[in-house]
Design a protein around this motif. Structure first.
Motif, PDB file in Angstrom:
ATOM      1  N   ARG A 182       0.962  -1.509   0.021  1.00  8.45           N
ATOM      2  CA  ARG A 182      -0.371  -0.035   0.237  1.00  8.45           C
ATOM      3  C   ARG A 182       0.541   1.439   0.306  1.00  8.45           C
ATOM      4  O   ARG A 182       1.568   0.935   0.422  1.00  8.45           O
ATOM      5  CB  ARG A 182      -0.890  -0.129   1.385  1.00  8.45           C
ATOM      6  CG  ARG A 182      -0.276  -0.080   2.410  1.00  8.45           C
ATOM      7  CD  ARG A 182      -1.352  -0.720   3.708  1.00  8.45           C
ATOM      8  NE  ARG A 182      -1.666  -2.010   3.674  1.00  8.45           N
ATOM      9  CZ  ARG A 182      -2.993  -2.306   2.883  1.00  8.45           C
ATOM     10  NH1 ARG A 182      -3.667  -1.418   3.178  1.00  8.45           N
ATOM     11  NH2 ARG A 182      -3.717  -3.532   3.050  1.00  8.45           N
TER      12      ARG A 182
ATOM     13  N   HIS B 285       0.157  13.735   3.845  1.00 11.24           N
ATOM     14  CA  HIS B 285      -0.529  15.306   2.680  1.00 11.24           C
ATOM     15  C   HIS B 285      -0.285  16.481   3.490  1.00 11.24           C
ATOM     16  O   HIS B 285       0.083  16.605   4.910  1.00 11.24           O
ATOM     17  CB  HIS B 285      -2.073  14.397   3.704  1.00 11.24           C
ATOM     18  CG  HIS B 285      -2.589  13.369   2.780  1.00 11.24           C
ATOM     19  ND1 HIS B 285      -3.088  13.149   1.774  1.00 11.24           N
ATOM     20  CD2 HIS B 285      -1.020  12.185   2.380  1.00 11.24           C
ATOM     21  CE1 HIS B 285      -2.965  12.211   0.913  1.00 11.24           C
ATOM     22  NE2 HIS B 285      -2.028  11.089   1.109  1.00 11.24           N
TER      23      HIS B 285
ATOM     24  N   GLU C 147     -10.255  13.387   3.881  1.00  9.71           N
ATOM     25  CA  GLU C 147     -10.078  14.189   2.993  1.00  9.71           C
ATOM     26  C   GLU C 147      -9.777  14.753   3.576  1.00  9.71           C
ATOM     27  O   GLU C 147      -8.616  15.889   2.977  1.00  9.71           O
ATOM     28  CB  GLU C 147     -11.478  13.893   2.346  1.00  9.71           C
ATOM     29  CG  GLU C 147     -11.473  12.764   1.062  1.00  9.71           C
ATOM     30  CD  GLU C 147     -10.160  12.941   0.266  1.00  9.71           C
ATOM     31  OE1 GLU C 147      -9.901  13.210  -0.725  1.00  9.71           O
ATOM     32  OE2 GLU C 147     -10.430  11.619  -0.228  1.00  9.71           O
TER      33      GLU C 147
ATOM     34  N   HIS D  95      -1.540  15.203  -1.208  1.00  6.75           N
ATOM     35  CA  HIS D  95      -0.063  15.069  -1.345  1.00  6.75           C
ATOM     36  C   HIS D  95       0.988  16.316  -0.072  1.00  6.75           C
ATOM     37  O   HIS D  95       0.634  17.934  -1.487  1.00  6.75           O
ATOM     38  CB  HIS D  95       0.407  14.022  -1.412  1.00  6.75           C
ATOM     39  CG  HIS D  95       0.111  13.090  -2.174  1.00  6.75           C
ATOM     40  ND1 HIS D  95       0.579  12.237  -2.971  1.00  6.75           N
ATOM     41  CD2 HIS D  95      -1.031  12.316  -1.604  1.00  6.75           C
ATOM     42  CE1 HIS D  95       0.189  11.402  -3.243  1.00  6.75           C
ATOM     43  NE2 HIS D  95      -0.678  11.284  -2.343  1.00  6.75           N
TER      44      HIS D  95
ATOM     45  N   VAL E  87      -0.563   9.852   5.700  1.00 11.00           N
ATOM     46  CA  VAL E  87      -2.316   8.662   5.337  1.00 11.00           C
ATOM     47  C   VAL E  87      -1.162   7.565   4.839  1.00 11.00           C
ATOM     48  O   VAL E  87      -0.307   7.526   4.031  1.00 11.00           O
ATOM     49  CB  VAL E  87      -2.980   9.549   4.445  1.00 11.00           C
ATOM     50  CG1 VAL E  87      -3.770   8.913   3.156  1.00 11.00           C
ATOM     51  CG2 VAL E  87      -2.875  10.644   5.022  1.00 11.00           C
TER      52      VAL E  87
ATOM     53  N   HIS F 248      -3.283   3.980   2.703  1.00  8.09           N
ATOM     54  CA  HIS F 248      -3.545   3.993   1.397  1.00  8.09           C
ATOM     55  C   HIS F 248      -4.288   2.822   1.716  1.00  8.09           C
ATOM     56  O   HIS F 248      -3.111   1.816   1.446  1.00  8.09           O
ATOM     57  CB  HIS F 248      -3.150   4.869  -0.334  1.00  8.09           C
ATOM     58  CG  HIS F 248      -3.219   6.422   0.132  1.00  8.09           C
ATOM     59  ND1 HIS F 248      -4.290   6.811  -0.155  1.00  8.09           N
ATOM     60  CD2 HIS F 248      -2.102   6.655   0.685  1.00  8.09           C
ATOM     61  CE1 HIS F 248      -3.737   8.066   0.186  1.00  8.09           C
ATOM     62  NE2 HIS F 248      -2.817   8.526  -0.238  1.00  8.09           N
TER      63      HIS F 248
ATOM     64  N   ASP G 112       0.951   2.568  -4.107  1.00  9.07           N
ATOM     65  CA  ASP G 112       1.117   3.059  -5.285  1.00  9.07           C
ATOM     66  C   ASP G 112       2.095   3.272  -6.266  1.00  9.07           C
ATOM     67  O   ASP G 112       3.050   2.243  -6.201  1.00  9.07           O
ATOM     68  CB  ASP G 112       1.661   4.407  -3.914  1.00  9.07           C
ATOM     69  CG  ASP G 112       2.357   6.135  -4.757  1.00  9.07           C
ATOM     70  OD1 ASP G 112       2.878   5.626  -6.303  1.00  9.07           O
ATOM     71  OD2 ASP G 112       2.299   6.837  -4.519  1.00  9.07           O
TER      72      ASP G 112
ATOM     73  N   SER H 121      -1.343  11.099  -7.346  1.00  9.15           N
ATOM     74  CA  SER H 121      -1.487  10.221  -6.366  1.00  9.15           C
ATOM     75  C   SER H 121      -1.174   8.934  -6.071  1.00  9.15           C
ATOM     76  O   SER H 121      -1.529   8.049  -5.669  1.00  9.15           O
ATOM     77  CB  SER H 121      -3.139  10.460  -5.288  1.00  9.15           C
ATOM     78  OG  SER H 121      -3.939   9.630  -6.406  1.00  9.15           O
TER      79      SER H 121
ATOM     80  N   SER I  38      -2.894   5.098  -5.411  1.00  6.40           N
ATOM     81  CA  SER I  38      -3.004   4.745  -4.634  1.00  6.40           C
ATOM     82  C   SER I  38      -4.009   4.278  -3.867  1.00  6.40           C
ATOM     83  O   SER I  38      -4.635   3.998  -2.776  1.00  6.40           O
ATOM     84  CB  SER I  38      -2.505   4.799  -3.655  1.00  6.40           C
ATOM     85  OG  SER I  38      -2.736   6.430  -3.424  1.00  6.40           O
TER      86      SER I  38
ATOM     87  N   ASP J 118      -8.129   4.000  -1.733  1.00  8.13           N
ATOM     88  CA  ASP J 118      -8.753   4.900  -0.313  1.00  8.13           C
ATOM     89  C   ASP J 118      -7.830   5.509   0.608  1.00  8.13           C
ATOM     90  O   ASP J 118      -6.533   4.925   0.520  1.00  8.13           O
ATOM     91  CB  ASP J 118      -9.770   4.588  -0.023  1.00  8.13           C
ATOM     92  CG  ASP J 118     -11.070   3.981  -0.555  1.00  8.13           C
ATOM     93  OD1 ASP J 118     -11.461   4.789  -1.843  1.00  8.13           O
ATOM     94  OD2 ASP J 118     -11.942   3.072  -1.307  1.00  8.13           O
ATOM     95  N   ARG J 119      -8.293   6.266   1.457  1.00  3.98           N
ATOM     96  CA  ARG J 119      -6.987   6.675   2.691  1.00  3.98           C
ATOM     97  C   ARG J 119      -8.143   5.766   4.133  1.00  3.98           C
ATOM     98  O   ARG J 119      -8.751   5.755   3.579  1.00  3.98           O
ATOM     99  CB  ARG J 119      -7.200   8.005   2.747  1.00  3.98           C
ATOM    100  CG  ARG J 119      -7.323   8.909   2.024  1.00  3.98           C
ATOM    101  CD  ARG J 119      -7.150  10.258   1.622  1.00  3.98           C
ATOM    102  NE  ARG J 119      -6.677  11.021   0.583  1.00  3.98           N
ATOM    103  CZ  ARG J 119      -6.574  12.488   0.998  1.00  3.98           C
ATOM    104  NH1 ARG J 119      -6.902  12.667   2.227  1.00  3.98           N
ATOM    105  NH2 ARG J 119      -6.088  13.266  -0.431  1.00  3.98           N
TER     106      ARG J 119
ATOM    107  N   CYS K 140      -4.966   7.107   8.725  1.00  2.00           N
ATOM    108  CA  CYS K 140      -4.182   8.767   8.858  1.00  2.00           C
ATOM    109  C   CYS K 140      -3.674   8.904  10.185  1.00  2.00           C
ATOM    110  O   CYS K 140      -4.297   8.623  11.578  1.00  2.00           O
ATOM    111  CB  CYS K 140      -5.394   9.653   8.901  1.00  2.00           C
ATOM    112  SG  CYS K 140      -4.823  11.286   8.596  1.00  2.00           S
TER     113      CYS K 140
END
Length: 173
Positions: free
Chosen positions: A61, A66, A78, A83, A143, A145, A149, A156, A159, A161-162, A165
């Motif tokens: 992941r 951010h 969100e 980033h 964060v 994901h 990536d 982004s 990658s 959904d988040r 965090c």
């Protein structure tokens, strides 16, 4: 003579820039539950990032800094913004136009749901006045994901959904 040496040492210490040598954060998941911690340590020209997250599905992941230090689970994070990219670069460690200051190598969640974090970057700093300083007025978040990536696609890396965090805070704050 001793007084002169003492005053010289004090003068040097007072002239040195403010340094936040360590920072920490607590990861939360999309339900707001605490699932891990992270520690950042400023070294000579780079920052070490170490920690562990639990409870994620196995797999590779993306992980990124951010631009806003806000981890509101009700917004699926969100609230952390895009980033961290103070130099306005393209995304991706493999992008010839990149990378964002917040771009990092992928992390891997093990079969037991544990995600060890052991990374290093020279694109952020805990030292005020240096490029990539993370303690600006609105802070910074780290964060994780849902997907890997691809280290190339702007903005982004595809990658996903988040899923976790952490607000980054100077140690002792």
């Amino acid at each position: 003579m001793h007084r002169l040496i003492g005053l010289s040492v004090i003068s040097i210490l007072l002239a040195a820039p403010a340094v936040a040598q360590e920072a920490t954060g607590t990861f939360i998941d999309a339900q707001g539950a605490e699932i891990g911690t992270v520690t950042l340590s400023q070294g000579e020209g780079s920052v070490s990032i170490s920690g562990e997250v639990t409870g994620l599905e196995p797999g590779e992941r993306g992980i990124h800094f951010h631009e806003v230090g806000d981890c509101d689970a009700s917004t699926q994070f969100e609230s952390a913004g895009a980033h961290f990219n103070p130099m306005d670069h393209q995304h991706g460690l493999e992008n010839p136009e990149g990378a964002h200051a917040g771009d990092l190598p992928n992390v891997t969640t093990d079969e037991d749901g544990t995600t060890p974090i052991a990374l290093e970057t020279d694109r952020i700093s805990l030292n005020e006045g240096e490029d990539g300083y993370v303690f600006d007025a609105d802070g910074t978040a780290l964060v994780i994901h849902a997907d890997a990536d691809d280290q190339m696609t702007d903005p982004s890396g595809n990658s996903g959904d988040r899923v976790a965090c952490a607000v980054i805070e100077a140690a002792g704050q």
